[in-house]
Write an enzyme that holds these catalytic residues in place. Sequence first.
Site, PDB file in Angstrom:
ATOM      1  N   ASP A 186      -2.332   4.948  -0.062  1.00 32.61           N
ATOM      2  CA  ASP A 186      -3.683   5.385  -0.073  1.00 32.61           C
ATOM      3  C   ASP A 186      -4.546   4.344   0.061  1.00 32.61           C
ATOM      4  OD1 ASP A 186      -5.591   7.625   0.271  1.00 32.61           O
ATOM      5  OD2 ASP A 186      -6.367   7.192  -1.912  1.00 32.61           O
TER       6      ASP A 186
ATOM      7  N   TYR B 212      -8.382   2.492   1.391  1.00 33.32           N
ATOM      8  CA  TYR B 212      -9.804   2.474   0.787  1.00 33.32           C
ATOM      9  C   TYR B 212     -10.745   1.787   1.989  1.00 33.32           C
ATOM     10  CZ  TYR B 212     -13.381   0.915  -3.083  1.00 33.32           C
ATOM     11  OH  TYR B 212     -14.376   0.955  -3.595  1.00 33.32           O
TER      12      TYR B 212
ATOM     13  N   HIS C 102     -18.070   4.830   1.891  1.00 35.37           N
ATOM     14  CA  HIS C 102     -17.345   5.023   0.700  1.00 35.37           C
ATOM     15  C   HIS C 102     -17.431   3.872  -0.196  1.00 35.37           C
ATOM     16  CE1 HIS C 102     -14.872   6.985  -2.455  1.00 35.37           C
ATOM     17  NE2 HIS C 102     -14.135   5.965  -2.135  1.00 35.37           N
TER      18      HIS C 102
ATOM     19  N   ARG D  97     -20.680  -1.562  -9.371  1.00 30.60           N
ATOM     20  CA  ARG D  97     -20.923  -3.016  -9.434  1.00 30.60           C
ATOM     21  C   ARG D  97     -22.282  -3.655  -8.856  1.00 30.60           C
ATOM     22  NH1 ARG D  97     -15.702  -2.633  -7.915  1.00 30.60           N
ATOM     23  NH2 ARG D  97     -16.273  -2.483  -5.522  1.00 30.60           N
TER      24      ARG D  97
ATOM     25  N   GLU E 198     -11.107  13.692  -2.740  1.00 29.58           N
ATOM     26  CA  GLU E 198     -11.453  12.586  -1.597  1.00 29.58           C
ATOM     27  C   GLU E 198     -11.217  13.212  -0.409  1.00 29.58           C
ATOM     28  OE1 GLU E 198     -10.273   8.689  -2.831  1.00 29.58           O
ATOM     29  OE2 GLU E 198     -11.777   8.498  -4.278  1.00 29.58           O
TER      30      GLU E 198
ATOM     31  N   GLU F 115      -9.999  12.930   3.152  1.00 32.71           N
ATOM     32  CA  GLU F 115      -9.179  11.916   3.914  1.00 32.71           C
ATOM     33  C   GLU F 115      -8.409  12.549   5.141  1.00 32.71           C
ATOM     34  OE1 GLU F 115      -7.030   8.970   1.744  1.00 32.71           O
ATOM     35  OE2 GLU F 115      -8.372   9.464   0.041  1.00 32.71           O
TER      36      GLU F 115
ATOM     37  N   ASP G 207      -7.247  13.911  -1.594  1.00 32.67           N
ATOM     38  CA  ASP G 207      -6.649  13.026  -2.668  1.00 32.67           C
ATOM     39  C   ASP G 207      -7.412  13.239  -3.955  1.00 32.67           C
ATOM     40  OD1 ASP G 207      -5.702  10.797  -4.042  1.00 32.67           O
ATOM     41  OD2 ASP G 207      -7.243   9.301  -3.428  1.00 32.67           O
TER      42      ASP G 207
ATOM     43  N   ARG H  91     -12.024  11.129 -12.158  1.00 28.15           N
ATOM     44  CA  ARG H  91     -12.904   9.875 -12.051  1.00 28.15           C
ATOM     45  C   ARG H  91     -12.872   9.193 -13.535  1.00 28.15           C
ATOM     46  NH1 ARG H  91     -12.603   8.635  -6.866  1.00 28.15           N
ATOM     47  NH2 ARG H  91     -13.411  10.291  -5.581  1.00 28.15           N
TER      48      ARG H  91
ATOM     49  N   GLN I 148      -9.743   7.593 -14.235  1.00 30.43           N
ATOM     50  CA  GLN I 148      -9.531   6.417 -13.244  1.00 30.43           C
ATOM     51  C   GLN I 148     -10.323   5.097 -13.963  1.00 30.43           C
ATOM     52  OE1 GLN I 148     -10.711   7.417  -9.442  1.00 30.43           O
ATOM     53  NE2 GLN I 148     -10.716   5.461  -8.468  1.00 30.43           N
TER      54      GLN I 148
ATOM     55  N   TYR J 144      -8.123   1.964 -14.423  1.00 33.56           N
ATOM     56  CA  TYR J 144      -7.903   1.205 -13.396  1.00 33.56           C
ATOM     57  C   TYR J 144      -7.851  -0.103 -13.221  1.00 33.56           C
ATOM     58  CZ  TYR J 144     -12.306  -0.228 -11.135  1.00 33.56           C
ATOM     59  OH  TYR J 144     -13.635  -1.021 -11.146  1.00 33.56           O
TER      60      TYR J 144
ATOM     61  N   LYS K  45      -4.830   9.766  -9.751  1.00 34.56           N
ATOM     62  CA  LYS K  45      -4.605  10.154  -8.480  1.00 34.56           C
ATOM     63  C   LYS K  45      -3.076  10.869  -8.434  1.00 34.56           C
ATOM     64  CE  LYS K  45      -7.991   7.663  -6.636  1.00 34.56           C
ATOM     65  NZ  LYS K  45      -8.780   8.152  -5.367  1.00 34.56           N
TER      66      LYS K  45
ATOM     67  N   THR L  81      -1.963  15.867  -4.338  1.00 35.35           N
ATOM     68  CA  THR L  81      -2.713  15.382  -3.162  1.00 35.35           C
ATOM     69  C   THR L  81      -2.285  16.336  -2.194  1.00 35.35           C
ATOM     70  OG1 THR L  81      -1.938  13.120  -3.705  1.00 35.35           O
ATOM     71  CG2 THR L  81      -2.484  13.466  -1.419  1.00 35.35           C
TER      72      THR L  81
ATOM     73  N   THR M 162     -11.301   7.498   1.590  1.00 33.19           N
ATOM     74  CA  THR M 162     -12.354   8.530   1.758  1.00 33.19           C
ATOM     75  C   THR M 162     -13.407   8.201   3.021  1.00 33.19           C
ATOM     76  OG1 THR M 162     -12.276   8.734  -0.698  1.00 33.19           O
ATOM     77  CG2 THR M 162     -14.132   9.631   0.419  1.00 33.19           C
TER      78      THR M 162
ATOM     79  N   GLU N 129     -19.750  10.699  -4.885  1.00 33.19           N
ATOM     80  CA  GLU N 129     -20.569  10.168  -3.987  1.00 33.19           C
ATOM     81  C   GLU N 129     -21.846  11.110  -3.903  1.00 33.19           C
ATOM     82  OE1 GLU N 129     -17.304   8.933  -1.572  1.00 33.19           O
ATOM     83  OE2 GLU N 129     -19.039   7.695  -0.566  1.00 33.19           O
TER      84      GLU N 129
END
Lengths: 418, 418
Positions: free
Chosen positions: A125, A127, A132, A141, A198, A200, A230, A234, A237, A241, A250, A254, A346, A360
């Site tokens: 997968d 990113y 996204h 962040r 997600e 995708e 996916d 959260r 995760q 992660y 994850k 899927t 995503t 999101e």
Amino acid sequence: MALIRSWVESANAPGCPFPLNNLPCGVFSVGEEEARCGMAIGDCVLDLAALEETGLIALDGGPLLDVPFWNEVMGAGPVVWADLRAQVTALLVEGAARRDVVAPFLVPLADVALHLPFLVSEYTDFYAGRHHATNVGTMFRGAENALPPNWLHIPIGYNGRASSVVVSGTEVRRPWGQVKGPQDATPRLAPSARFDIELELGAVVGLSSDGPVTVAEADAMIFGYVLLNDWSARDIQAWEYQPLGPFQAKATATTISPWIVMKAALEPFRVSTPPREVPLLPHLHEPGPMLYDIALEVGLTPEGGTETVISRTNYAEMYYSAAQQLAHHTTCGCPMNVGDLLGSGTISGPTKDSRGSLLELSWGGKEPFPVQGGSRSFIQDNDTLTLRGAARGEGYTIGFGDCTGKVIPALADPYARN
Amino acid sequence: MALIRSWVESANAPGCPFPLNNLPCGVFSVGEEEARCGMAIGDCVLDLAALEETGLIALDGGPLLDVPFWNEVMGAGPVVWADLRAQVTALLVEGAARRDVVAPFLVPLADVALHLPFLVSEYTDFYAGRHHATNVGTMFRGAENALPPNWLHIPIGYNGRASSVVVSGTEVRRPWGQVKGPQDATPRLAPSARFDIELELGAVVGLSSDGPVTVAEADAMIFGYVLLNDWSARDIQAWEYQPLGPFQAKATATTISPWIVMKAALEPFRVSTPPREVPLLPHLHEPGPMLYDIALEVGLTPEGGTETVISRTNYAEMYYSAAQQLAHHTTCGCPMNVGDLLGSGTISGPTKDSRGSLLELSWGGKEPFPVQGGSRSFIQDNDTLTLRGAARGEGYTIGFGDCTGKVIPALADPYARN
């Protein structure tokens, strides 16, 4: 490119996702019969396995179609891929001589069960959607550090769990997992409270490789594309992660669409990746347009309710193409195999209503969004989530079939044994 | 537990890694013959496929052994695993009646080629050695932030690349990859200059599951163990691994020993994980000792030179057991399959000479360590790295066979095509 008319009238209807231009690859069964390869045409499945058995279709290296997966066709290579499309087109095109012979091999879609269309060798997968990554990075962040330093230089990816891949329609059980809120002193085991999707596109690798490949070579290795959801927990995760990436968050499921749309069907819809903000290293340069203009949407249907479309976006929003991702995947010499599946990452657009995850759409749960009969931050039990994709040509549409999954409640006690 | 004497005299020799107590599972071939299942005994391989064909071995659901992988035996379940060991033991034990009938089925190890012993379904690598995580964390984040906040609560893992797994003896080509030094303005594509090993034990999953399993259930699912070298490109890893974990840095190759040591052979060597610094959640509690006392070492042999043992440690140093890792792996409902491989994570001991990677042995390259004829920070071209493991009982030793790989130079131009 215009509609290629078929004597299967339903395939010529405006908006039909399965015109003769498409011929997507699926695995179907009727009643208790064994599952086998077929292609969607209009409101039917063409029974390719039976056609091959009678000799109406003949492929180099065949028989390849009387199996419940497309891996054998893929492994036969691009000449066979093109030959199969040509043979099926000749059988189904308007005015075809053998119409009466072929008609008995059409099975109404309403009468079949659809299965996973291929054996997933390994699942990776990525990113690689700029919006996204920016949205998620901003939430976690701050806006100034949204994109990691490597993001504009490599299509960041991680290995997912192939065993988690299921076909559209499979119910998805809300997972348990270890979670720890920012205010909690210690972690606890609990059902995920922030279960998400997600949106995708998945690229299906049809040729193997055992060393670094260029972007052009990578593009040639791709057999086709599926819609891919996916599912992502959260809260699990967030706790797990760092430092080695998502793992249990994850791995519950899927979901992919029942139909693989072959690359040939998407050729008319090629578009370029957006301008590079910083130059890519030469091994990631694209020799031509490698994305596709595929309109995408996500629907959410509460139990017993009606659907709300919660997002509309386009695969052309990606910053990196599947061919670039596959090329990057092989840089170190990583062997790739027939049946490998690459998730795009995503696909979010630039606007609020084009975001490809609930994370999101609800901005981390802080801004619940409306759905029929209420609102959502994350998925509630018995919600059904449906991804759809459509490449729209002159008078025809290329579809993937719905990629859908209903989220059923978590086990009361995952360790209870009867 | 004492040595079980065999009429195969070489199996009774002190220090022989393959006494009758062991009976490890491999896949071998002689000359141009097809590869098939065998067990090591003394200085020979017992041709199990041929014994099964003659009826000297008969397994429920058989034939299972005339294939180049052990997955069919694994899938047959623990009763068959135990039955096979019992039947082979009866054939090979000192004083066995059918010695003369069985002797022709012994093939000298010197005459066989050894292959990957099983089809790797998916590969997961963990980060479950306390000393390793502390060493690496100290180098990257400082001593006070060495362990990530989740480390003492979950066995951190990430999905690796099953296609990268190769059998001992396979040459490993130094990978290219995108790297960026801290002083570099932009990244570049280059052969890895910090290519490394990770000394690990791999657990081979022999039973499938489709929901969360307890630690006891997980232990019962494990068929056996292999030595595992998780080749790692530290410079590629440093640039790529945030935020989603290692990817190309770990996908060039993963070397395993040619022999799977069945769990039954390791039973006498069970030891407990160390005391927990903080309590684990109940689903990770161990019902008994789940580690094994297995002495491990790493040898480095420069081209044309002699070997230096650069590390000596023990699998008992792990903080989490394979059973705990497998239980954690299933928390979210992730389906596990026969042939899944779980890497333990790097097994470093508490002392400088017991570190399981060159990254730690040379402290990030700052303290080169001596080898025969020079010193090393990371692997040089044509170095051969060898992992060895031994569980030592009363008068006998359980071995895995060498897990070895020679690093050959990087391709001059990975994109040159003839």
